[in-house]
Design a protein around this motif. Structure first.
Motif, mmCIF file in Angstrom:
data_model
loop_
_atom_site.group_PDB
_atom_site.id
_atom_site.type_symbol
_atom_site.label_atom_id
_atom_site.label_comp_id
_atom_site.label_asym_id
_atom_site.label_seq_id
_atom_site.Cartn_x
_atom_site.Cartn_y
_atom_site.Cartn_z
ATOM 1 N N ARG A 270 -10.496 0.484 -3.505
ATOM 2 C CA ARG A 270 -9.985 -0.545 -4.411
ATOM 3 C C ARG A 270 -11.171 -1.418 -4.843
ATOM 4 O O ARG A 270 -12.126 -1.596 -4.079
ATOM 5 N N PRO A 271 -11.125 -1.976 -6.034
ATOM 6 C CA PRO A 271 -12.225 -2.855 -6.462
ATOM 7 C C PRO A 271 -12.477 -4.012 -5.486
ATOM 8 O O PRO A 271 -13.611 -4.405 -5.265
ATOM 9 N N VAL B 273 -7.213 -4.235 1.991
ATOM 10 C CA VAL B 273 -5.931 -3.632 2.328
ATOM 11 C C VAL B 273 -4.781 -4.482 1.784
ATOM 12 O O VAL B 273 -3.666 -3.987 1.625
ATOM 13 N N MET B 274 -5.070 -5.730 1.443
ATOM 14 C CA MET B 274 -4.044 -6.608 0.895
ATOM 15 C C MET B 274 -3.598 -6.113 -0.490
ATOM 16 O O MET B 274 -2.521 -6.462 -0.951
ATOM 17 N N ASP B 275 -4.416 -5.299 -1.133
ATOM 18 C CA ASP B 275 -4.107 -4.784 -2.468
ATOM 19 C C ASP B 275 -3.554 -3.358 -2.443
ATOM 20 O O ASP B 275 -3.443 -2.722 -3.491
ATOM 21 N N VAL B 276 -3.237 -2.862 -1.266
ATOM 22 C CA VAL B 276 -2.720 -1.499 -1.135
ATOM 23 C C VAL B 276 -1.200 -1.552 -1.074
ATOM 24 O O VAL B 276 -0.624 -2.413 -0.411
ATOM 25 N N ARG C 149 -10.301 -7.331 4.528
ATOM 26 C CA ARG C 149 -9.769 -8.454 3.761
ATOM 27 C C ARG C 149 -10.281 -8.381 2.330
ATOM 28 O O ARG C 149 -9.663 -8.850 1.400
ATOM 29 N N GLY C 150 -11.451 -7.767 2.172
ATOM 30 C CA GLY C 150 -11.982 -7.520 0.832
ATOM 31 C C GLY C 150 -12.926 -8.578 0.314
ATOM 32 O O GLY C 150 -13.327 -9.491 1.024
ATOM 33 N N VAL C 151 -13.247 -8.389 -0.943
ATOM 34 C CA VAL C 151 -14.180 -9.287 -1.645
ATOM 35 C C VAL C 151 -13.524 -9.742 -2.931
ATOM 36 O O VAL C 151 -12.671 -9.050 -3.489
ATOM 37 N N SER C 152 -13.924 -10.859 -3.417
ATOM 38 C CA SER C 152 -13.396 -11.350 -4.692
ATOM 39 C C SER C 152 -14.045 -10.577 -5.835
ATOM 40 O O SER C 152 -15.225 -10.262 -5.794
ATOM 41 N N VAL C 153 -13.231 -10.244 -6.827
ATOM 42 C CA VAL C 153 -13.778 -9.541 -8.004
ATOM 43 C C VAL C 153 -13.542 -10.366 -9.237
ATOM 44 O O VAL C 153 -12.735 -11.236 -9.302
#
Length: 191
Positions: A124-125, A129-132, A187-191
């Motif tokens: 995911r960009p 996992v919050m965007d899955v 948790r990811g990164v901001s895009v």
């Protein structure tokens, strides 16, 4: 020896595993197993340790003849109970160990799908996992080139062995990994 001690199990995992990806996989399966233990009213610590240790010997002993066999002997020497060793031995069909208990079935069901959901998150960009969601996981399951090391058959069979629909199982594992997103670094990164 309290075999349900998470710190000792994690130390054992780290003693035998250096690969960061394998450690993250173990943590993801642990998170899924703990969530299922809670759902079924089982011992969360025991199920978590089983998830954490299911592949602890894989980096050193990856062959079909050795993986889980060597690990089982190590666990037996350390005082782990037979039902834990049997659950770990049965987490893949290639071992020949028959799955008999809910613990056995849950580990089999959580192994491949936890890794697959993690892979979906990482492409995911946001790398989160919050965007899955279930739809994105099912779409990637159809793409045989994506995470080709993950057995689709095991994913489908795992849900079936738990008596859950594929959608329910995927959703459940996504939620479990979201709850552990910080430890899993998903948790990811901001895009």
């Amino acid at each position: 020896m309290d075999y349900r001690n998470r710190e000792k199990a994690y130390a054992l995992l780290r003693e035998y595993t250096e690969n960061k990806g394998l450690i993250k996989h173990a943590l993801a399966v642990e998170a899924s197993m703990r969530a299922y233990a809670k759902y079924y009213g089982e011992d969360e610590d025991e199920w978590g340790v089983v998830g954490l240790l299911h592949d602890f010997d894989y980096e050193r002993y990856p062959s079909v003849e050795e993986h889980t066999v060597v690990g089982g002997a190590i666990l037996r020497d350390l005082g782990y109970p037979e039902h834990v060793i049997e659950a770990i031995a049965g987490h893949a069909d290639r071992t020949g160990e028959r799955r008999k208990t809910r613990l056995d079935h849950a580990l089999f069901a959580c192994d491949e799908i936890s890794g697959f959901v993690t892979a979906v998150a990482l492409v995911r960009p946001t790398k989160s996992v919050m965007d899955v969601d279930v739809a994105s996981v099912k779409k990637k399951l159809k793409d045989k080139a994506f995470a080709k090391g993950v057995s689709r058959e095991d994913v489908y069979q795992g849900a079936e062995e738990l008596g859950r629909s594929l959608d329910e199982h995927i959703e459940f594992v996504i939620r479990a990994l979201q709850a552990a997103a910080d430890e899993l670094e998903l948790r990811g990164v901001s895009v």
